[in-house]
Scaffold this active site. Sequence first.
Site, short mmCIF file in Angstrom:
data_model
loop_
_atom_site.label_atom_id
_atom_site.label_comp_id
_atom_site.label_asym_id
_atom_site.label_seq_id
_atom_site.Cartn_x
_atom_site.Cartn_y
_atom_site.Cartn_z
N PRO A 141 2.02 4.39 -1.91
CG PRO A 141 3.73 4.85 -0.52
CD PRO A 141 2.21 4.97 -0.38
CG MET A 142 1.86 0.77 -4.98
SD MET A 142 0.58 -0.12 -6.01
CE MET A 142 -0.14 1.49 -6.90
CB CYS A 157 10.10 -0.53 3.33
SG CYS A 157 10.77 -1.58 2.20
CG HIS A 164 1.30 -3.22 6.14
ND1 HIS A 164 0.99 -3.28 4.84
CD2 HIS A 164 1.23 -4.52 6.35
CE1 HIS A 164 0.77 -4.46 4.30
NE2 HIS A 164 1.13 -5.30 5.29
#
Length: 245
Positions: free
Chosen positions: A41-42, A124, A194
């Site tokens: 997702p960007m 995020c 991540h």
Amino acid sequence: MYSSLGKKITMDNGYIPDKQQKGKSSMDLFQPGKVVKICAPMVRYSKLAFRTVVRRYGCDLCFTPMIVAADFVRSAKARDSEFTTNHTDRPLIVQFAAKDAQVLADAAYMVSPFVDGVDLNCGCPQRWAMAEGYGACLINKPELVRDMVRQIRNQVEDPNFSVSIKIRIHKDISRTIDLCRKVEAAGVSWITVHGRTAEERHQPVHYDAIKTIKENISIPVVANGDIRNMKDVENVHQTTRVDGK
């Protein structure tokens, strides 16, 4: 709410989801010896047009941009502007930002006829997201993340519907492993890692930490961070032995 959503998320060219398309699970992509190629997702980019292009170049699985679950549930305008799809846009995962289990489960239920699964963003690091209780701050609330996964499982009855999370790592990797084990027990389908802490931005990715997580849980693990081309995919796979990138 659900019936009105059926009108609000009738997609391009009057698209109505075909139940036959949902006969398979996105989990079927994860096979021994295969590396699943995923378009992460960007923000602003991962919309329908972009997903259509990357699928032509061998992408196995696409994500939407992160959508705030509370806005999605509350506002038809938000649903119309944040989410579009069509019959070729599969398999597809919607990524949500959320901090409340019931709100996230409601959003998952609303979008479930149109997609193959949902993903909870626990990675995020942006200040606005963490200030609102979204994103990477959730890695420090493992019981809440577990409860959010469990609530989706209780509310969306389709056994082929995937529930995944994306996380960052702790400085103490044992805390990350504890989080991963909790959500695995709650029924999470896979975990995207991540390989940086919430404080790190451009520092090297800790692929050793991703490898350790992979070795300590039995569900698929997807590596994320500084993977820019197919050579990077192969190198990271050799280092971590993860299932997707």
